[in-house]
Design a protein around this motif. Structure first.
Motif, mmCIF file in Angstrom:
data_model
loop_
_atom_site.group_PDB
_atom_site.id
_atom_site.type_symbol
_atom_site.label_atom_id
_atom_site.label_comp_id
_atom_site.label_asym_id
_atom_site.label_seq_id
_atom_site.Cartn_x
_atom_site.Cartn_y
_atom_site.Cartn_z
ATOM 1 N N GLU A 95 0.826 -1.209 0.000
ATOM 2 C CA GLU A 95 0.000 0.000 0.000
ATOM 3 C C GLU A 95 0.866 1.267 0.000
ATOM 4 O OE1 GLU A 95 0.404 -2.060 2.498
ATOM 5 O OE2 GLU A 95 0.845 -0.884 4.295
ATOM 6 N N LYS A 96 2.084 1.173 0.563
ATOM 7 C CA LYS A 96 2.933 2.370 0.682
ATOM 8 C C LYS A 96 3.881 2.564 -0.502
ATOM 9 C CE LYS A 96 4.632 1.070 4.692
ATOM 10 N NZ LYS A 96 5.426 1.010 5.926
ATOM 11 N N TYR A 97 4.301 1.439 -1.095
ATOM 12 C CA TYR A 97 5.378 1.540 -2.097
ATOM 13 C C TYR A 97 5.007 0.988 -3.465
ATOM 14 C CZ TYR A 97 7.922 2.095 2.261
ATOM 15 O OH TYR A 97 8.346 2.517 3.491
ATOM 16 N N ALA A 98 3.823 0.383 -3.625
ATOM 17 C CA ALA A 98 3.408 -0.286 -4.875
ATOM 18 C C ALA A 98 4.382 -1.408 -5.202
ATOM 19 C CB ALA A 98 3.268 0.718 -6.010
ATOM 20 N N ASN A 99 4.434 -1.793 -6.469
ATOM 21 C CA ASN A 99 5.284 -2.918 -6.882
ATOM 22 C C ASN A 99 6.682 -2.393 -7.211
ATOM 23 O OD1 ASN A 99 6.575 -4.984 -8.236
ATOM 24 N ND2 ASN A 99 4.828 -5.520 -9.526
#
Ligand code: ACO
Length: 331
Positions: free
Chosen positions: A284-288
């Protein structure tokens, strides 16, 4: 045969945050759509003026991992660097990182490209080098500047990725240490090369004015093919590792899957019958962040005290190729 132990971890994410609302001003999307389909709320974006290209981000995560391992940069005997898109085509990014870290011992430097699975491939190779007595201290880095190959006009892919770096020092364990890498499994299914691909910019198809004009210098993806194969392969590799080491999920303290998106993570956990409370998630904070995602999530959970010495961990990754890998270890 010697055993390997993770002696230090580190991570780095660029300062610049790009929220879903920011993206909805760039393409036709919404915070609601992105959260519902992927669980991603925001991602980080590199700033080249702050040296946040792969070796620049890796400098921070690697320095932290080496310090946490209570080593000096010159104790590292080989740098194994995973990046889907390196600093430049050559010299390799591992050598650029050697320079940035001030390593003067002329240690070996190699780049590994297995897309999002690259760090698990690198860890497997590093473990073998330690088991066979070739090296005692190896720096294994996963760093990705996905913002360079992300098409910021394609809503179906640009919302998924972020930039970041994660590093681990893998060292020879003491004889009386229980920490070790139990096992790993690696695979690649080349029947689906086109499912996630950046075809231009290499030797076969150098970037031309025509490619730039058509905006074909970016990656493209068949999201549903990736989804189905990712959940099936990651869960099956984990089951294989548990079975051949006579363990069950009850023996596993933490499962760290590649942080591709929340639905992939949840479905993989369900197929594996892994209780959600054992799954480490920070997508949720950094994506892929591709091959940086597992080492960065590992570091976060070590630093906040969730992951402790003596616990058993399971990693699983999946990416373009279609590559996949899983690793079972005691931390
Ligand atoms: N915002 C709003 N609408 C969108 C967006 C967006 N960002 N992206 C696509 N849509 C639209 C599509 O245009 C389509 O519209 P249409 O029905 O009018 O044609 C609709 O949403 C549904 O599109 P789908 O592609 O069918 O959506 P799906 O439910 O498959 O979700 C997703 C897309 C999230 C990409 C999903 O397929 C997925 O998670 N795939 C895995 C991909 C992945 O994580 N890849 C990472 C790289 S590989 C790895 O790391 C494992």
């Amino acid at each position: 045969m010697y055993q390997s132990k993770i002696t230090g971890t580190g991570k780095y994410h660029p300062e610049k945050v790009l929220t879903n609302d920011d993206l909805s001003k760039m393409v036709d999307t919404s915070d609601e759509w992105i959260i519902q389909r992927t669980g991603i709320k925001e991602r980080r974006q590199s700033d080249l003026t702050k040296d946040e290209f792969p070796s620049g981000m890796a400098y921070h995560s690697a320095k932290e991992a080496i310090e946490n391992a209570l080593l000096k940069p010159n104790d590292i005997e080989i740098i194994v660097f995973s990046a889907s898109l390196p600093d430049m085509l050559f010299p390799n990014t591992a050598s650029c990182l050697q320079d940035k870290l001030g390593i003067t011992n002329k240690c070996a430097c190699i780049d590994v490209n297995a897309a999002c699975t690259g760090w698990v491939y690198g860890m497997t190779m590093a473990n073998s080098l330690i088991q066979t007595g070739v090296y005692k201290n190896i720096l294994v880095v996963g760093t990705e500047m996905t913002s360079t190959f992300n098409n910021w006009e394609d809503r179906s892919t640009c919302v998924l990725f972020g930039d970041g770096s994660g590093s681990v020092v893998l060292s020879r364990a003491d004889d009386n240490d229980t920490a070790k890498i139990y096992d790993s499994v690696l695979s690649s299914d080349s029947s689906k090369l086109d499912a996630l691909i950046l075809p231009n910019g290499g030797s076969k198809s150098p970037v031309t004015a025509e490619i730039l004009e058509k905006r074909e210098q970016y990656m493209s993806m068949d999201g549903q093919v990736i989804f189905k194969n990712a959940v099936k392969t990651m869960s099956s590799h984990c089951a294989t590792l548990l079975k051949r080491n006579n363990l069950t999920l009850d023996d596993i303290d933490w499962f760290i899957p590649h942080q591709a998106n929340l639905r992939i993570i949840e479905t993989t956990g369900q197929l594996l019958k892994c209780p959600p409370e054992k799954v480490i998630v920070n997508v949720e904070k950094y994506a892929n962040t591709s091959s940086a995602s597992i080492p960065a999530a590992l570091h976060e959970a070590v630093i906040d005290g969730r992951i402790k010495r003596g616990q058993k961990l399971l990693f699983a990754a999946f990416g373009a190729g279609l590559t996949s890998g899983a690793m079972l270890l005691e931390f």
